[in-house]
Design an enzyme around this catalytic site. Structure first.
Site, mmCIF file in Angstrom:
data_model
loop_
_atom_site.group_PDB
_atom_site.id
_atom_site.type_symbol
_atom_site.label_atom_id
_atom_site.label_comp_id
_atom_site.label_asym_id
_atom_site.label_seq_id
_atom_site.Cartn_x
_atom_site.Cartn_y
_atom_site.Cartn_z
ATOM 1 N N SER A 2 -7.455 6.924 0.588
ATOM 2 C CA SER A 2 -7.306 5.512 0.277
ATOM 3 C C SER A 2 -8.147 4.785 1.317
ATOM 4 O O SER A 2 -7.973 4.986 2.521
ATOM 5 C CB SER A 2 -5.831 5.122 0.392
ATOM 6 O OG SER A 2 -5.691 3.732 0.507
ATOM 7 N N SER A 3 -9.090 3.966 0.866
ATOM 8 C CA SER A 3 -10.022 3.296 1.783
ATOM 9 C C SER A 3 -9.290 2.331 2.707
ATOM 10 O O SER A 3 -8.162 1.929 2.451
ATOM 11 C CB SER A 3 -11.044 2.475 1.006
ATOM 12 O OG SER A 3 -11.593 3.217 -0.028
ATOM 13 N N GLN A 4 -10.006 1.946 3.775
ATOM 14 C CA GLN A 4 -9.491 0.917 4.687
ATOM 15 C C GLN A 4 -9.262 -0.368 3.889
ATOM 16 O O GLN A 4 -10.190 -0.848 3.232
ATOM 17 C CB GLN A 4 -10.594 0.624 5.693
ATOM 18 C CG GLN A 4 -10.265 0.852 7.115
ATOM 19 C CD GLN A 4 -11.500 0.585 7.947
ATOM 20 O OE1 GLN A 4 -12.543 1.195 7.722
ATOM 21 N NE2 GLN A 4 -11.376 -0.332 8.877
ATOM 22 N N PRO A 5 -8.071 -0.942 3.930
ATOM 23 C CA PRO A 5 -7.812 -2.148 3.150
ATOM 24 C C PRO A 5 -8.818 -3.281 3.406
ATOM 25 O O PRO A 5 -9.207 -3.987 2.487
ATOM 26 C CB PRO A 5 -6.409 -2.562 3.598
ATOM 27 C CG PRO A 5 -5.763 -1.281 3.994
ATOM 28 C CD PRO A 5 -6.849 -0.452 4.598
ATOM 29 N N ARG A 26 0.820 -1.223 0.000
ATOM 30 C CA ARG A 26 0.000 0.000 0.000
ATOM 31 C C ARG A 26 0.852 1.272 0.000
ATOM 32 O O ARG A 26 0.418 2.312 -0.514
ATOM 33 C CB ARG A 26 -0.936 -0.036 1.210
ATOM 34 C CG ARG A 26 -2.085 0.997 1.166
ATOM 35 C CD ARG A 26 -3.073 0.677 2.242
ATOM 36 N NE ARG A 26 -4.146 1.637 2.397
ATOM 37 C CZ ARG A 26 -4.488 2.186 3.561
ATOM 38 N NH1 ARG A 26 -3.835 1.870 4.662
ATOM 39 N NH2 ARG A 26 -5.491 3.038 3.627
#
Ligand code: SAH
Length: 220
Positions: free
Chosen positions: A62-65, A36
């Site tokens: 960037s969204s939560q993985p 990431r």
């Protein structure tokens, strides 16, 4: 914290605890294949291995993985699918989904409303995959209306939340193939909606407890 720890966090994500395990084991492999850090600007790199949103500039994140992994799991990805992602951001989720598709198998179109982010995502994806494979197509535009040029799709998913009082899912359902799946987060219920098209009908499922940034555009 390393990428292995990110995989551990994703494994323990609430959804998977409740349903015991991801349906698709390959999702965790895909999380492990995407560093990431490569997708985050310098000012956010320290958050790369946390299961948290990270700012990427231009008002975006960037969204939560684990949420991307959850969507990836629900998408039931197989080889040779034509997929539309709405909300490219940094390109992180597009990279993760591409690993599940198998490089060179199928097509992923990803649409981003902020031109600078589309450019950044393209550069990030090129760096990640060596040279951008012909299977990933980054386009600039309002994805709330889908992207008719490459339709029909086997899968359509949004990484920004709609408001169900304004959003018309039919516009996107109409761009789905028979047996296609549409997934979108919804902000008033904090849910992921899953629509499955089969024999001309659409069945709806919901997973509660998800948080995404709001979708912009004419159908949001
Ligand atoms: N998928 C990425 C980004 C998630 S944030 C990731 O996982 O990291 C959501 C992104 O959707 C933002 O970059 C935002 O600019 C974009 N977006 C918002 N409304 C949009 C629209 N109507 N069409 C295309 N992109 C949109």
């Amino acid at each position: 914290m390393g990428n292995e720890e990110l995989i551990e966090i994703s494994k323990n994500y609430d959804y998977w605890l409740r349903s015991k395990k991801p349906k698709d084991d390959r999702v965790l492999d895909a999380v492990g294949k995407v560093e990431r850090k490569e997708f985050l600007p310098d000012f956010s790199k320290e958050f790369a291995h946390m299961d948290a949103i990270a700012e990427i500039g231009y008002g975006s994140v960037s969204s939560q993985p684990s949420l991307i992994a959850l969507i990836a799991d629900l998408l039931e990805i197989e080889d040779d699918l034509n997929i539309l992602e709405i909300g490219t951001g940094s390109g992180y989720s597009a990279a993760l989904i591409s690993h599940l598709m198998g490089i060179g198998k199928g097509n992923l179109t990803t649409i981003e409303i902020v031109p600078q982010l589309a450019k950044l995502a393209k550069a990030n994806l090129e760096k990640h995959f060596g040279s951008i494979s012909s299977m990933i197509n980054v386009v600039v535009g309002d994805g709330s209306l889908g992207y008719i040029d490459n339709a029909p799709y086997d899968r359509i998913y949004l990484t920004a939340a709609v408001d169900i009082r304004r959003f018309d899912p039919k516009i996107l359902v109409d761009q789905l193939n028979e047996d296609g799946i549409l997934i979108f987060p919804e902000m008033t219920t904090n849910s992921l909606f899953i629509y499955r098209k089969s024999s001309g009908e659409v069945k709806e499922e919901k997973h509660e407890g998800v948080f995404f940034v709001p979708l912009k555009g004419n159908n949001s």
